[in-house]
Scaffold this motif. Structure first.
Motif, PDB file in Angstrom:
ATOM      1  N   UNK B 160     -19.015 -61.291 -42.967  1.00 38.48           N
ATOM      2  CA  UNK B 160     -17.800 -60.879 -43.664  1.00 38.48           C
ATOM      3  C   UNK B 160     -17.551 -61.748 -44.898  1.00 38.48           C
ATOM      4  N   UNK B 161     -17.817 -63.053 -44.775  1.00 35.79           N
ATOM      5  CA  UNK B 161     -17.597 -63.963 -45.902  1.00 35.79           C
ATOM      6  C   UNK B 161     -18.434 -63.532 -47.103  1.00 35.79           C
ATOM      7  N   UNK B 162     -19.633 -63.055 -46.843  1.00 31.86           N
ATOM      8  CA  UNK B 162     -20.514 -62.625 -47.923  1.00 31.86           C
ATOM      9  C   UNK B 162     -20.018 -61.352 -48.583  1.00 31.86           C
ATOM     10  N   UNK B 163     -19.406 -60.472 -47.801  1.00 32.39           N
ATOM     11  CA  UNK B 163     -18.946 -59.192 -48.339  1.00 32.39           C
ATOM     12  C   UNK B 163     -17.550 -59.272 -48.947  1.00 32.39           C
ATOM     13  N   UNK B 164     -16.844 -60.373 -48.652  1.00 34.73           N
ATOM     14  CA  UNK B 164     -15.446 -60.468 -49.057  1.00 34.73           C
ATOM     15  C   UNK B 164     -15.220 -60.305 -50.566  1.00 34.73           C
ATOM     16  N   UNK B 165     -16.018 -60.981 -51.424  1.00 38.82           N
ATOM     17  CA  UNK B 165     -15.780 -60.811 -52.868  1.00 38.82           C
ATOM     18  C   UNK B 165     -15.855 -59.347 -53.298  1.00 38.82           C
ATOM     19  N   UNK B 166     -16.805 -58.633 -52.733  1.00 37.69           N
ATOM     20  CA  UNK B 166     -16.991 -57.224 -53.050  1.00 37.69           C
ATOM     21  C   UNK B 166     -15.785 -56.406 -52.574  1.00 37.69           C
ATOM     22  N   UNK B 167     -15.323 -56.738 -51.370  1.00 35.66           N
ATOM     23  CA  UNK B 167     -14.175 -56.015 -50.815  1.00 35.66           C
ATOM     24  C   UNK B 167     -12.940 -56.243 -51.685  1.00 35.66           C
ATOM     25  N   UNK B 168     -12.725 -57.491 -52.100  1.00 33.25           N
ATOM     26  CA  UNK B 168     -11.561 -57.800 -52.940  1.00 33.25           C
ATOM     27  C   UNK B 168     -11.659 -57.049 -54.264  1.00 33.25           C
ATOM     28  N   UNK B 169     -12.849 -57.115 -54.897  1.00 28.39           N
ATOM     29  CA  UNK B 169     -13.028 -56.444 -56.185  1.00 28.39           C
ATOM     30  C   UNK B 169     -12.719 -54.956 -56.073  1.00 28.39           C
ATOM     31  N   UNK B 170     -13.190 -54.340 -55.003  1.00 28.37           N
ATOM     32  CA  UNK B 170     -12.988 -52.904 -54.845  1.00 28.37           C
ATOM     33  C   UNK B 170     -11.563 -52.549 -54.463  1.00 28.37           C
ATOM     34  N   UNK B 171     -10.912 -53.437 -53.694  1.00 26.30           N
ATOM     35  CA  UNK B 171      -9.518 -53.187 -53.319  1.00 26.30           C
ATOM     36  C   UNK B 171      -8.650 -53.193 -54.572  1.00 26.30           C
ATOM     37  N   UNK B 172      -8.879 -54.174 -55.451  1.00 28.75           N
ATOM     38  CA  UNK B 172      -8.116 -54.263 -56.687  1.00 28.75           C
ATOM     39  C   UNK B 172      -8.341 -53.008 -57.531  1.00 28.75           C
ATOM     40  N   UNK B 173      -9.611 -52.636 -57.646  1.00 27.23           N
ATOM     41  CA  UNK B 173      -9.978 -51.440 -58.407  1.00 27.23           C
ATOM     42  C   UNK B 173      -9.281 -50.199 -57.845  1.00 27.23           C
ATOM     43  N   UNK B 174      -9.292 -50.093 -56.515  1.00 31.45           N
ATOM     44  CA  UNK B 174      -8.717 -48.915 -55.862  1.00 31.45           C
ATOM     45  C   UNK B 174      -7.225 -48.819 -56.165  1.00 31.45           C
ATOM     46  N   UNK B 175      -6.534 -49.955 -56.159  1.00 29.16           N
ATOM     47  CA  UNK B 175      -5.080 -49.920 -56.351  1.00 29.16           C
ATOM     48  C   UNK B 175      -4.723 -49.523 -57.784  1.00 29.16           C
ATOM     49  N   UNK B 176      -5.400 -50.093 -58.774  1.00 33.41           N
ATOM     50  CA  UNK B 176      -4.985 -49.678 -60.115  1.00 33.41           C
ATOM     51  C   UNK B 176      -5.477 -48.297 -60.507  1.00 33.41           C
ATOM     52  N   UNK B 177      -6.552 -47.827 -59.882  1.00 37.05           N
ATOM     53  CA  UNK B 177      -6.947 -46.434 -60.126  1.00 37.05           C
ATOM     54  C   UNK B 177      -5.908 -45.489 -59.537  1.00 37.05           C
ATOM     55  N   UNK B 178      -5.445 -45.825 -58.336  1.00 35.23           N
ATOM     56  CA  UNK B 178      -4.396 -45.035 -57.681  1.00 35.23           C
ATOM     57  C   UNK B 178      -3.175 -44.975 -58.577  1.00 35.23           C
ATOM     58  N   UNK B 179      -2.841 -46.131 -59.125  1.00 32.09           N
ATOM     59  CA  UNK B 179      -1.631 -46.270 -59.918  1.00 32.09           C
ATOM     60  C   UNK B 179      -1.734 -45.582 -61.291  1.00 32.09           C
ATOM     61  N   UNK B 180      -2.845 -45.820 -62.007  1.00 27.93           N
ATOM     62  CA  UNK B 180      -2.899 -45.411 -63.412  1.00 27.93           C
ATOM     63  C   UNK B 180      -3.801 -44.212 -63.694  1.00 27.93           C
ATOM     64  N   UNK B 181      -4.608 -43.815 -62.712  1.00 27.50           N
ATOM     65  CA  UNK B 181      -5.498 -42.679 -62.935  1.00 27.50           C
ATOM     66  C   UNK B 181      -6.561 -42.989 -63.971  1.00 27.50           C
ATOM     67  N   UNK B 182      -6.978 -41.966 -64.724  1.00 27.87           N
ATOM     68  CA  UNK B 182      -8.085 -42.107 -65.667  1.00 27.87           C
ATOM     69  C   UNK B 182      -7.771 -43.070 -66.820  1.00 27.87           C
TER      70      UNK B 182
END
Lengths: 68, 501
Positions: B160-182
């Motif tokens: 999990x520690x190895x995957x965590x940076x990727x998970x964080x990066x994608x979570x952040x991406x997911x939230x602002x895409x949800x918020x702002x769209x294209x």
């Protein structure tokens, strides 16, 4: 727009076929020589066609632009 | 751990995250409409579209995988260049028509168009499902690209520690895409593309300078690849058909079409056909980084590590961090656009068509927002739980699959002659045949021609399947006409295809 001028402007589109012929027939460019600044022919030929193709597209764009 | 590189990387990452959230207010529109959330209100002009499509088509995975292929296999990897040369004359001719008919009828996806053109919701569903299936592994591959640079900076923990940076990066991406769209990926693409241009200009001057010029670079590549440093006669057909097939496929992908639909006019698309080749030139240089890695003595078992290791070896740490940030952000932009495009497809062509026919516009955009989250979680889970090689195989299949929507979409822009059921059967046969060809060659992209044609030479299996697809569609259309089976109702008119908006 009258139909003869429409026909003439369509002819410009033939230019867009040239990049297909130039790049999709590897025997034209699959060789080492001549080199350009150490770069084999195979590579610089294709770089050159990126530019030529963009110019051809630009020519067709300006030539067929509707004058409205 | 390379702290200098990591710090620079994180600073840029933070900057684009803020940009992603702020972009919701850019050219303000009502984000509760799918047209606004999912297409930025169809208001992007020449420059924004240039950055958006550039950021969208030339992905992080491309930047890692193309030089990896040059590093590992030689000249065949350079097919990405003729591929991205011939895309644009094709786009110039075909895509303004699609833009016009979409603008006229309010289409948000290619599937919307197919439904309107052929009056067939089954064919539209087939196109939508193909689009979603082809997009999912493509998003997953962006994560592979990002992982390569994260690992190069020393983030190599296991579990999990190895995957965590990727998970964080994608979570952040997911939230602002949800918020702002294209709007979010459009704004971020501007930063990402400028960073890529800076990195590549520096790389193409500085690295050959340090390695003694291009002569020694190609000599080193020739020593490793022998004759494969330029294309051998056996590779002609694979090379050309890969280039052609990939070019025809690229603008059938939902994320590419989103860039078309979000343009403000036909002119924007035409101008960009002449301007986007700038990225193709850069891609050619990036491909050569694979050879530069050989010349620099980079020795890696996984070709994906070639470029990150080259940067670390040649550049000061802070500039490596900058280059890694460019690639990392280069994963976020396409991943965001792909998830939005898949969400548009799901909402319009599955949810609204089959689940909730009477949904309001607000419900429609809400479903799209949630689906974009779901798609990203799916891609993340795929990479973490299953494995990278499966994602790569599936992406290859995705390319073969998406190409099978060409008859319905591209030929459909010119004529409604083909029968909807003939198209559907052609599509189905080609999907099965294409998948079989890939699976039976352990996910190679080549297949032998039948009947001893071309003396046993192979061609790109996607193109092969496409030919089968078109033959089936044409033959069945003729048969259906003879037996008197009617075509569907076409809601578009001839002048819709030149509609200026």
């Amino acid at each position: 727009m009258t139909s003869p001028s429409k026909k003439a402007s369509r002819l410009w589109y033939i230019l867009l076929l040239i990049p297909f012929i130039a790049t999709l027939w590897p025997p034209f460019y699959a060789g080492n020589e001549p080199r350009l600044a150490g770069i084999p022919y195979f590579y610089w030929y294709q770089f050159l066609w990126v530019i030529i193709s963009a110019i051809l597209t630009a020519i067709v764009y300006f030539a067929t632009k509707s004058k409205t | 751990m390379n702290w200098t590189a990591l710090t620079v990387f994180l600073l840029f990452f933070l900057f684009v995250t803020i940009l992603g959230f702020v972009s919701a207010n850019w050219r303000k529109g009502n984000l509760e409409l799918l047209d606004e959330w999912g297409l930025g209100g169809r208001r992007f002009g020449t420059i924004v579209t240039w950055f958006l499509l550039g950021g969208d088509l030339y992905t992080a995975y491309t930047f890692i995988a193309v030089p990896a292929s040059m590093y590992g296999k030689g000249a065949i990897g350079f097919f990405a260049v003729p591929y991205t040369i011939i895309i644009y004359p094709f786009v110039f001719v075909v895509m303004p028509k699609l833009w016009s008919v979409a603008k006229k009828h309010g289409y948000v996806t290619a599937s919307d168009f197919v439904r309107g053109r052929y009056g067939s919701s089954s064919l539209a569903l087939a196109v939508a499902i193909t689009g979603i299936l082809a997009t999912m592994p493509y998003i997953a591959l962006q994560l592979v690209g990002m992982q390569a640079v994260l690992e190069a900076m020393g983030l190599t923990g296991s579990g999990l520690a190895g995957d965590l940076p990727l998970i964080i990066a994608f979570a952040v991406l997911a939230i602002y895409t949800y918020n702002s769209g294209l709007r979010a990926p459009a704004a971020i693409a501007i930063v990402k593309d400028l960073m890529i241009y800076i990195t590549i200009i520096v790389a193409i001057i500085y690295i050959p300078y340090k390695l003694g010029g291009f002569g020694p670079i190609f000599d080193a590549a020739a020593a490793k690849h022998k004759a494969a440093v330029v294309l051998g006669a056996k590779a002609y057909a694979p090379y050309a058909t890969l280039a052609l097939g990939s070019a025809l496929a690229l603008f059938l992908y939902p994320h590419s079409l989103t860039g078309i639909f979000s343009s403000s006019s036909r002119e924007v698309i035409k101008r960009n056909s002449a301007l986007l080749p700038a990225y193709s030139f850069v891609l050619g240089i990036i491909a050569l980084l694979g050879f530069m890695a050989i010349a620099a003595g980079v020795n890696v078992t996984n070709g994906n590590d070639a470029v990150p290791q080259l940067f670390l070896r040649m550049f000061p740490d802070w500039f490596s961090g900058f280059g890694f940030a460019a690639i990392g952000i280069g994963a976020l932009v396409p991943a965001a656009i792909m998830s939005i495009a898949a969400a548009n497809l799901f909402t319009r062509n599955i949810y609204k068509e089959y689940i909730n026919k009477t949904c309001t516009e607000k419900q429609e955009s809400n479903v799209a927002k949630w689906f974009s989250l779901l798609v990203k979680i799916g891609a993340l889970a795929f990479i973490i739980l299953i494995n990278k090689q499966d994602a790569i195989n599936l992406q290859l299949l995705g390319g073969i699959w998406i190409l099978q929507t060409l008859p319905a979409v591209v030929i459909g822009l010119y004529t409604n002659w083909l029968n909807r059921w003939a198209l559907l059967i052609g599509w189905f046969v080609a999907m099965v045949w294409g998948t079989y060809m890939a699976a039976s060659t352990s996910f190679g992209n080549q297949y032998k021609l039948p009947f001893g044609l071309g003396a046993g030479t192979t061609i790109y299996s996607g193109l092969y399947a496409l030919i089968v697809n078109i033959v089936v569609a044409v033959v069945l259309t003729v048969i259906f006409r003879v037996v008197g089976l009617k075509n569907g109702k076409d809601e578009t008119a001839e002048q819709d295809y030149v509609f200026e908006g």
